[in-house]
Design a protein around this motif. Structure first.
Motif, short mmCIF file in Angstrom:
data_model
loop_
_atom_site.label_atom_id
_atom_site.label_comp_id
_atom_site.label_asym_id
_atom_site.label_seq_id
_atom_site.Cartn_x
_atom_site.Cartn_y
_atom_site.Cartn_z
N GLY A 68 0.81 -1.23 0.00
CA GLY A 68 0.00 0.00 0.00
C GLY A 68 0.84 1.28 0.00
N LYS A 69 2.10 1.14 -0.42
CA LYS A 69 3.00 2.31 -0.35
C LYS A 69 3.23 3.00 -1.69
N THR A 70 2.45 2.63 -2.69
CA THR A 70 2.71 3.13 -4.05
C THR A 70 2.83 4.65 -4.12
N LEU A 71 1.84 5.33 -3.59
CA LEU A 71 1.85 6.79 -3.73
C LEU A 71 2.98 7.41 -2.92
N PRO A 126 -4.96 1.16 -16.84
CA PRO A 126 -5.02 2.60 -17.05
C PRO A 126 -5.40 3.33 -15.76
N GLU A 127 -6.25 2.73 -14.95
CA GLU A 127 -6.67 3.38 -13.69
C GLU A 127 -5.52 3.42 -12.69
N GLN A 128 -4.78 2.32 -12.59
CA GLN A 128 -3.62 2.31 -11.67
C GLN A 128 -2.61 3.36 -12.09
N ALA A 129 -2.35 3.44 -13.39
CA ALA A 129 -1.37 4.41 -13.87
C ALA A 129 -1.89 5.83 -13.64
N ALA A 140 -1.80 11.30 -11.60
CA ALA A 140 -2.54 12.45 -11.02
C ALA A 140 -1.84 12.93 -9.76
N MET A 141 -1.33 11.98 -8.96
CA MET A 141 -0.59 12.36 -7.75
C MET A 141 0.66 13.14 -8.14
N ILE A 142 1.37 12.63 -9.16
CA ILE A 142 2.59 13.32 -9.61
C ILE A 142 2.26 14.75 -10.02
N ARG A 143 1.20 14.89 -10.80
CA ARG A 143 0.83 16.23 -11.28
C ARG A 143 0.52 17.14 -10.08
N SER A 144 -0.19 16.62 -9.10
CA SER A 144 -0.55 17.50 -7.99
C SER A 144 0.67 17.85 -7.14
N GLU A 145 1.63 16.93 -7.05
CA GLU A 145 2.88 17.26 -6.35
C GLU A 145 3.66 18.33 -7.12
N LEU A 146 3.61 18.23 -8.44
CA LEU A 146 4.31 19.21 -9.26
C LEU A 146 3.70 20.60 -9.10
N VAL A 147 2.39 20.64 -8.90
CA VAL A 147 1.73 21.93 -8.66
C VAL A 147 2.34 22.58 -7.42
N GLY A 148 2.44 21.79 -6.34
CA GLY A 148 2.98 22.31 -5.09
C GLY A 148 4.43 22.75 -5.23
N LYS A 149 5.17 22.01 -6.03
CA LYS A 149 6.61 22.25 -6.11
C LYS A 149 6.96 23.34 -7.15
N ALA A 207 3.27 22.65 -13.81
CA ALA A 207 2.70 21.31 -13.61
C ALA A 207 1.73 20.94 -14.73
N ASP A 208 0.96 21.91 -15.17
CA ASP A 208 0.00 21.64 -16.25
C ASP A 208 0.70 21.34 -17.56
N ALA A 209 1.90 21.89 -17.73
CA ALA A 209 2.58 21.75 -19.03
C ALA A 209 3.62 20.62 -19.03
N MET A 210 4.02 20.14 -17.85
CA MET A 210 5.08 19.13 -17.80
C MET A 210 4.54 17.75 -18.19
N ARG A 211 5.30 17.05 -19.00
CA ARG A 211 4.82 15.74 -19.44
C ARG A 211 5.20 14.64 -18.46
N VAL A 212 4.23 13.75 -18.25
CA VAL A 212 4.44 12.60 -17.37
C VAL A 212 4.16 11.35 -18.21
N LEU A 213 5.21 10.57 -18.46
CA LEU A 213 5.09 9.38 -19.30
C LEU A 213 4.79 8.16 -18.44
N TYR A 214 4.15 7.18 -19.06
CA TYR A 214 4.00 5.87 -18.41
C TYR A 214 4.98 4.90 -19.08
#
Ligand code: PGA
Length: 252
Positions: free
Chosen positions: A140-143, A181-184, A189-198, A204-211
């Motif tokens: 349960g430590k993924t995030l 797709p849901e797991q990814a 989404a967590m990454i994007r929200s962390e990027l907003v804070g940072k 954050a809206d413009a940075m690409r996050v690849l799977y």
């Protein structure tokens, strides 16, 4: 903000000169026959093939990157390659912090951050990889694990232009077992929200996050349709031109 999909191939330690040349040439032919592609295409060959691949894809719009770089510009580091050397060969990207580097070479977040900063200093874009193991997911430590890796590995001076994040669950790499797709999307989404804070909302809206992790022509469409998935870092399926091209054709 519209983010341009990045389809990136990580060839890993595969290919002799003739293989690499054939693969690069086939992709270049596809690209040259496509006007205004909906994606940006990148290939990251092993170091030995970079020069040849740069020549083979010249003028096609395909970009070339390294799979790793050293944190230093030059010096006594036997067997290593600096970001400046990659740049000198014609690379525009460097992958840093791939889980295989973290495992095989003991790289940690601090090492990865230093490498990413070297890539930026050399004028390359950095693709910063993060991802949890199966054990961590099951616990349960993924995030938490991905959040920690993201904050520890993100280079100083990161912008949407010079930095790309790649979420690659370790259990999905080379295993044929893809994150749903849901797991990814949950992790993206967590990454994007962390990027907003940072880095702020705009970056954050413009940075690409690849799977990355067993992405292939069958599952790419659904993964790339997710709101926060902005492309793929593709290993196995990037070694066959038709498969890699089919993944690129799955862009929404
Ligand atoms: P895979 O590798 O597509 O073979 O799972 C992805 C990666 O390791 O970047």
């Amino acid at each position: 903000m519209a983010r341009r999909i990045l389809i990136a191939g990580n060839w890993k330690m595969n290919g002799l000169q003739s293989d690499g040349l054939a693969l690069a040439s086939a992709l270049a032919t596809h690209m040259r026959g496509t006007s205004d592609p909906a994606f940006e295409m990148l290939v990251c060959p092993p170091f030995t093939l970079i020069s040849k691949v740069v020549d083979a894809v010249a003028g096609s719009g395909i970009q070339v990157g390294g799979q790793d770089c050293h944190a230093a510009e030059k010096g006594a580091h036997t067997g290593d390659t600096s970001a400046w050397m990659l740049k000198d060969l014609g690379c525009t990207y460097a992958i840093v912090g791939h889980s295989e580097r973290r495992t095989d070479h003991g790289e940690n977040d601090a090492t990865v951050k230093a490498k990413a900063e070297a890539a930026l200093a050399a004028g390359l874009r950095a693709i910063v990889c993060i991802g949890e193991t199966l054990e961590e997911r099951d616990a349960g430590k993924t995030l938490d694990v991905n959040r920690t890796q993201l904050h520890g590995s993100l280079p100083a001076g990161a912008t949407a232009e010079n930095t790309v994040i790649a979420y690659e669950p370790v259990w999905a790499i080379g295993t044929g077992r893809t994150a749903t797709p849901e797991q990814a999307q949950e992790v993206h989404a967590m990454i994007r929200s962390e990027l907003v804070g940072k880095l702020g909302q705009g970056v954050a809206d413009a940075m690409r996050v690849l799977y990355g992790g067993s992405m292939n022509p069958k599952n790419a469409k659904e993964l790339l349709a997710q709101q926060d998935i902005d492309g793929g870092l593709i290993g196995g399926a990037s070694l066959k031109a038709d498969d890699f091209w089919a993944v690129a054709q799955s862009c929404p």
